[in-house]
Design a protein around this motif. Structure first.
Motif, short mmCIF file in Angstrom:
data_model
loop_
_atom_site.label_atom_id
_atom_site.label_comp_id
_atom_site.label_asym_id
_atom_site.label_seq_id
_atom_site.Cartn_x
_atom_site.Cartn_y
_atom_site.Cartn_z
N LEU A 42 0.83 -1.20 0.00
CA LEU A 42 0.00 0.00 0.00
C LEU A 42 0.87 1.26 0.00
CD1 LEU A 42 -2.90 1.12 0.20
CD2 LEU A 42 -2.62 1.04 2.68
N GLY A 43 1.93 1.27 0.80
CA GLY A 43 2.84 2.41 0.83
C GLY A 43 3.56 2.61 -0.49
N PHE A 44 3.96 1.52 -1.12
CA PHE A 44 4.62 1.62 -2.41
C PHE A 44 3.67 2.17 -3.46
CE2 PHE A 44 6.19 -0.13 -6.45
CZ PHE A 44 7.48 0.37 -6.42
N ALA A 45 2.42 1.70 -3.46
CA ALA A 45 1.42 2.20 -4.40
C ALA A 45 1.15 3.69 -4.15
CB ALA A 45 0.14 1.39 -4.30
N ALA A 46 1.09 4.10 -2.90
CA ALA A 46 0.87 5.51 -2.58
C ALA A 46 2.03 6.37 -3.07
CB ALA A 46 0.69 5.68 -1.07
N ALA A 47 3.25 5.86 -2.96
CA ALA A 47 4.42 6.60 -3.46
C ALA A 47 4.36 6.74 -4.98
CB ALA A 47 5.71 5.91 -3.04
N LEU A 48 3.95 5.68 -5.67
CA LEU A 48 3.83 5.76 -7.13
C LEU A 48 2.74 6.73 -7.57
CD1 LEU A 48 4.27 2.05 -8.27
CD2 LEU A 48 5.89 3.93 -8.50
N ILE A 49 1.60 6.69 -6.90
CA ILE A 49 0.50 7.59 -7.24
C ILE A 49 0.90 9.03 -6.94
CG2 ILE A 49 -1.85 8.25 -6.60
CD1 ILE A 49 -2.38 5.21 -6.23
N GLY A 50 1.57 9.25 -5.81
CA GLY A 50 2.03 10.60 -5.48
C GLY A 50 3.03 11.11 -6.49
N GLU A 51 3.90 10.24 -7.00
CA GLU A 51 4.86 10.65 -8.03
C GLU A 51 4.13 10.96 -9.34
OE1 GLU A 51 8.92 9.04 -10.21
OE2 GLU A 51 8.00 7.87 -8.60
N ALA A 59 11.37 11.33 -2.45
CA ALA A 59 12.28 12.28 -1.80
C ALA A 59 11.93 13.71 -2.18
CB ALA A 59 13.72 11.96 -2.17
N GLY A 60 11.58 13.94 -3.45
CA GLY A 60 11.18 15.27 -3.89
C GLY A 60 9.90 15.74 -3.21
N GLN A 61 8.99 14.82 -2.95
CA GLN A 61 7.76 15.17 -2.25
C GLN A 61 8.03 15.57 -0.81
OE1 GLN A 61 4.69 12.17 -2.70
NE2 GLN A 61 5.45 11.70 -4.74
N VAL A 62 8.95 14.86 -0.15
CA VAL A 62 9.30 15.22 1.23
C VAL A 62 9.99 16.58 1.26
CG1 VAL A 62 10.75 14.57 3.20
CG2 VAL A 62 9.43 12.82 1.99
N ILE A 63 10.88 16.84 0.32
CA ILE A 63 11.56 18.13 0.26
C ILE A 63 10.56 19.25 0.00
CG2 ILE A 63 13.21 19.50 -1.08
CD1 ILE A 63 14.85 16.89 -1.37
N ALA A 64 9.61 19.02 -0.92
CA ALA A 64 8.58 20.02 -1.20
C ALA A 64 7.72 20.28 0.02
CB ALA A 64 7.72 19.57 -2.37
N LEU A 65 7.41 19.24 0.78
CA LEU A 65 6.62 19.41 2.00
C LEU A 65 7.39 20.22 3.04
CD1 LEU A 65 4.04 18.64 3.59
CD2 LEU A 65 5.34 16.68 4.44
N ILE A 66 8.68 19.96 3.18
CA ILE A 66 9.50 20.71 4.14
C ILE A 66 9.61 22.17 3.70
CG2 ILE A 66 11.85 20.95 5.05
CD1 ILE A 66 12.02 17.88 4.98
N ARG A 67 9.82 22.40 2.42
CA ARG A 67 9.88 23.79 1.93
C ARG A 67 8.56 24.52 2.16
NH1 ARG A 67 13.01 22.67 -3.73
NH2 ARG A 67 15.09 22.53 -2.82
N TRP A 68 7.44 23.83 1.91
CA TRP A 68 6.12 24.44 2.14
C TRP A 68 5.93 24.75 3.62
CZ3 TRP A 68 2.16 22.32 5.10
CH2 TRP A 68 0.96 23.03 5.07
N TYR A 69 6.34 23.85 4.49
CA TYR A 69 6.16 24.03 5.92
C TYR A 69 7.03 25.16 6.45
CZ TYR A 69 5.92 22.97 10.88
OH TYR A 69 5.74 23.05 12.24
#
Length: 71
Positions: A42-51, A59-69
């Motif tokens: 489920l986590g792998f599928a969520a990562a693919l859908i998020g990408e 990793a880019g999603q985590v960096i974008a979340l940190i920059r937004w925060y």
């Protein structure tokens, strides 16, 4: 000086011991391992859908979340 006395907690028994003559009780772990595998899928599928949606890898999603925060 008095010698230190350690009080150890009792060992929790889970299945059979690896050093016993009997094999490990794998039937007790079967449901747990199945759940872990399904949650990992489920986590792998969520990562693919998020990408696919964002165009950034995990990793880019985590960096974008940190920059937004931090902004």
């Amino acid at each position: 000086m008095a010698p230190e006395q350690f009080q150890y907690e009792p060992v929790e028994s889970f299945g059979r011991s690896m050093t016993s003559s009997l094999p490990w009780n794998t039937s007790a772990l079967e449901a747990v391992e199945r759940l872990n595998g399904r949650v990992a899928m489920l986590g792998f599928a969520a990562a693919l859908i998020g990408e696919w949606i964002s165009g950034h890898g995990p990793a880019g999603q985590v960096i974008a979340l940190i920059r937004w925060y931090l902004s």
